[in-house]
Scaffold this motif. Structure first.
Motif, PDB file in Angstrom:
ATOM      1  N   LYS A 185       3.114   7.876   3.078  1.00 23.53           N
ATOM      2  CA  LYS A 185       3.890   6.833   2.427  1.00 23.53           C
ATOM      3  C   LYS A 185       3.437   6.762   0.870  1.00 23.53           C
ATOM      4  O   LYS A 185       4.041   6.111   0.153  1.00 23.53           O
ATOM      5  CB  LYS A 185       3.396   5.430   3.169  1.00 23.53           C
ATOM      6  N   GLU A 186       2.352   7.182   0.843  1.00 20.23           N
ATOM      7  CA  GLU A 186       1.365   7.004  -0.799  1.00 20.23           C
ATOM      8  C   GLU A 186       2.266   7.905  -1.257  1.00 20.23           C
ATOM      9  O   GLU A 186       2.558   7.703  -2.556  1.00 20.23           O
ATOM     10  CB  GLU A 186       0.032   7.544  -0.652  1.00 20.23           C
ATOM     11  N   ASP A 187       2.736   9.111  -0.901  1.00 16.56           N
ATOM     12  CA  ASP A 187       3.661   9.996  -1.934  1.00 16.56           C
ATOM     13  C   ASP A 187       5.114   9.389  -2.020  1.00 16.56           C
ATOM     14  O   ASP A 187       5.609   9.404  -3.138  1.00 16.56           O
ATOM     15  CB  ASP A 187       3.706  11.527  -1.292  1.00 16.56           C
ATOM     16  N   ILE A 188       5.590   8.755  -0.977  1.00 18.63           N
ATOM     17  CA  ILE A 188       7.004   8.263  -1.086  1.00 18.63           C
ATOM     18  C   ILE A 188       6.868   6.836  -2.138  1.00 18.63           C
ATOM     19  O   ILE A 188       7.888   6.879  -2.926  1.00 18.63           O
ATOM     20  CB  ILE A 188       7.455   7.770   0.497  1.00 18.63           C
ATOM     21  N   SER A 189       5.599   6.202  -2.115  1.00 18.06           N
ATOM     22  CA  SER A 189       5.832   5.066  -3.085  1.00 18.06           C
ATOM     23  C   SER A 189       5.487   5.818  -4.427  1.00 18.06           C
ATOM     24  O   SER A 189       6.245   5.357  -5.352  1.00 18.06           O
ATOM     25  CB  SER A 189       4.380   4.450  -2.594  1.00 18.06           C
ATOM     26  N   LYS A 190       4.900   6.991  -4.699  1.00 18.49           N
ATOM     27  CA  LYS A 190       4.990   7.509  -5.872  1.00 18.49           C
ATOM     28  C   LYS A 190       6.274   8.230  -6.322  1.00 18.49           C
ATOM     29  O   LYS A 190       6.507   7.890  -7.844  1.00 18.49           O
ATOM     30  CB  LYS A 190       3.911   8.727  -5.890  1.00 18.49           C
ATOM     31  N   ILE A 195      11.159   7.194  -9.655  1.00 15.54           N
ATOM     32  CA  ILE A 195      12.779   7.147  -9.930  1.00 15.54           C
ATOM     33  C   ILE A 195      13.064   5.421 -10.246  1.00 15.54           C
ATOM     34  O   ILE A 195      13.890   5.425 -11.221  1.00 15.54           O
ATOM     35  CB  ILE A 195      13.432   7.477  -8.641  1.00 15.54           C
ATOM     36  N   ASN A 196      12.503   4.936  -9.451  1.00  9.75           N
ATOM     37  CA  ASN A 196      12.872   3.304  -9.804  1.00  9.75           C
ATOM     38  C   ASN A 196      11.655   2.344 -10.721  1.00  9.75           C
ATOM     39  O   ASN A 196      11.946   1.296 -10.942  1.00  9.75           O
ATOM     40  CB  ASN A 196      13.003   2.653  -8.410  1.00  9.75           C
ATOM     41  N   LYS A 197      10.864   3.245 -10.964  1.00  8.78           N
ATOM     42  CA  LYS A 197       9.603   2.463 -12.073  1.00  8.78           C
ATOM     43  C   LYS A 197       8.969   1.328 -11.231  1.00  8.78           C
ATOM     44  O   LYS A 197       8.162   0.690 -11.913  1.00  8.78           O
ATOM     45  CB  LYS A 197      10.407   1.938 -13.008  1.00  8.78           C
ATOM     46  N   VAL A 198       9.039   1.414  -9.661  1.00  7.92           N
ATOM     47  CA  VAL A 198       7.998   0.373  -9.292  1.00  7.92           C
ATOM     48  C   VAL A 198       7.398   1.141  -7.968  1.00  7.92           C
ATOM     49  O   VAL A 198       8.175   1.763  -7.481  1.00  7.92           O
ATOM     50  CB  VAL A 198       8.586  -0.869  -8.712  1.00  7.92           C
ATOM     51  N   PRO A 199       6.189   0.824  -7.635  1.00 13.06           N
ATOM     52  CA  PRO A 199       5.725   1.548  -6.490  1.00 13.06           C
ATOM     53  C   PRO A 199       6.269   0.756  -5.186  1.00 13.06           C
ATOM     54  O   PRO A 199       6.863  -0.115  -5.292  1.00 13.06           O
ATOM     55  CB  PRO A 199       4.312   1.277  -6.523  1.00 13.06           C
ATOM     56  N   LEU A 200       6.174   1.294  -3.955  1.00 15.39           N
ATOM     57  CA  LEU A 200       6.647   0.645  -2.723  1.00 15.39           C
ATOM     58  C   LEU A 200       5.331  -0.134  -2.302  1.00 15.39           C
ATOM     59  O   LEU A 200       4.452   0.336  -2.085  1.00 15.39           O
ATOM     60  CB  LEU A 200       7.134   1.574  -1.789  1.00 15.39           C
TER      61      LEU A 200
END
Ligand code: HEC
Ligand code: HEC
Length: 297
Positions: A185-190, A195-200
């Motif tokens: 998840k840490e990487d997906i958030s990055k 791409i979308n300029k916000v973390p998850l």
């Protein structure tokens, strides 16, 4: 007298019995293809020899060997097909059927069949007769094919393609709606940040991110979106064949086509990434990846 009466009843049955599937006239199929009765008869004989045990006498997928088979043999009376290289929902070309029959569908009981030439063409025409509503008539048209877009990466930039594909798979195309995730998840958030300029946020991750989401599909059984690091893929041989599958989707299985939904560059990037995942099968890298995902906070 009684016997004679019986004969009167039997006679039409005998006639139907003889003529069943015994083609006497040519048929016109989608794309204006005219097929002679003798080709259809050859197709029927070929089908009876090689295909009937699974796909059934009536083409309904209920052959004697079909019981308990998963995935079940295709029911040809539905007139829908999964792995043709045409826009989803449109009709396969003969070359699509030829490829599927000659190469089989990896990981299913549908093996590669050593049928060539006239017999191959004939059996292709014959299976169309099970779905006359779909195939018969000069007004029926064959499906749209796309050119394979040029590979913007090539072997030299394979690594860059995989890195781009990793992100497109999890964010831009969100393949994890059905398939499983392969990154922590840490990487997906990055990736989302990039791409979308916000973390998850933690609550933004789907609970079923790492599971395979079964699809209902149109074939009357649940279809499993494969785990690329584990399951054999039906129609895939190499990276270009993955691009093709992504462009067209898998008709009737829930798996949509992505042509013009994501860019051609992303299509290739995702395909390189899927191939990279496939190559993990049975290697220590797969177990490391699964462990890393299971042990993340
Ligand atoms: C041992 C069983 C078996 C035999 C024999 C068999 N098939 Fe199949 N066939 C399958 C199964 C199972 C599937 C469905 C695979 C899937 O959905 O992934 C299938 C699917 C198909 C499809 C659908 C492809 C698509 O894109 O949807 C075609 C066309 C086909 N078979 C043609 C044939 C022909 C022609 C023969 C004889 C030469 C034949 N099969 C023999 C089991 C069999
Ligand atoms: C709505 C659900 C859904 C989405 C979204 C989805 N898929 Fe699929 N996908 C499936 C299903 C279901 C199958 C299995 C089809 C079958 O075997 O009948 C599948 C099969 C595949 C296959 C294997 C095809 C073969 O020949 O066996 C590949 C490769 C694939 N998907 C890649 C992707 C990628 C990459 C994405 C994102 C761009 C994606 N899918 C998005 C549902 C989905």
């Amino acid at each position: 007298m009684k016997n004679l009466k019986n004969l009167v009843y039997l006679f039409p049955l005998v006639l139907i019995g003889c003529s069943k599937g015994d083609f006497r006239e040519s048929k016109t199929f989608a794309g204006g293809k005219i097929v002679s009765a003798s080709t259809l008869n050859l197709g029927q004989a070929t089908y009876t020899e090689y295909c009937v045990s699974c796909h059934g006498v009536k083409g309904d997928g209920q052959g004697t060997s079909a019981k308990g088979m998963y995935p079940p043999p295709r029911n040809f009376t539905q007139g829908i097909y999964k792995f043709a290289n045409v826009v989803s929902g449109e009709l396969p070309h003969d070359e699509d059927f030829a490829r599927i029959i000659k190469h089989g569908l990896n990981g299913t009981p549908m093996l590669p069949w050593d049928i060539t030439g006239e017999k191959l063409d004939a059996v292709i025409q014959y299976i169309k007769t099970f779905a006359p509503q779909t195939w018969e008539g000069s007004d029926k048209v064959l499906g749209t094919k796309f050119e394979l877009p040029a590979d913007p990466f090539g072997d030299v930039y394979r690594h860059q393609a995989i890195e781009k594909g990793r992100k497109a798979y999890h964010i831009t195309a969100a393949c994890t709606q059905c398939h499983r995730g392969y990154e922590v998840k840490e990487d997906i958030s990055k990736f989302n940040q990039e791409i979308n300029k916000v973390p998850l946020k933690p609550e933004e991750f789907a609970e079923d991110l790492y599971t395979l989401k079964l699809q209902d599909g149109d074939y009357n059984y649940k279809v499993v979106p494969p785990d690329f690091t584990f399951h054999p893929l039906r129609s895939i041989t190499d990276v270009p064949s993955i691009v093709q599958r992504l462009m067209y989707g898998v008709n009737g299985s829930g798996m949509p086509g992505w042509k013009d939904v994501v860019s051609d560059e992303d299509l290739w990037a995702i395909a390189y990434y899927v191939q990279y995942l496939r190559e993990m099968k049975d290697t220590p890298a797969r177990y490391e990846l699964i462990n890393k995902i299971e042990n993340q906070k």
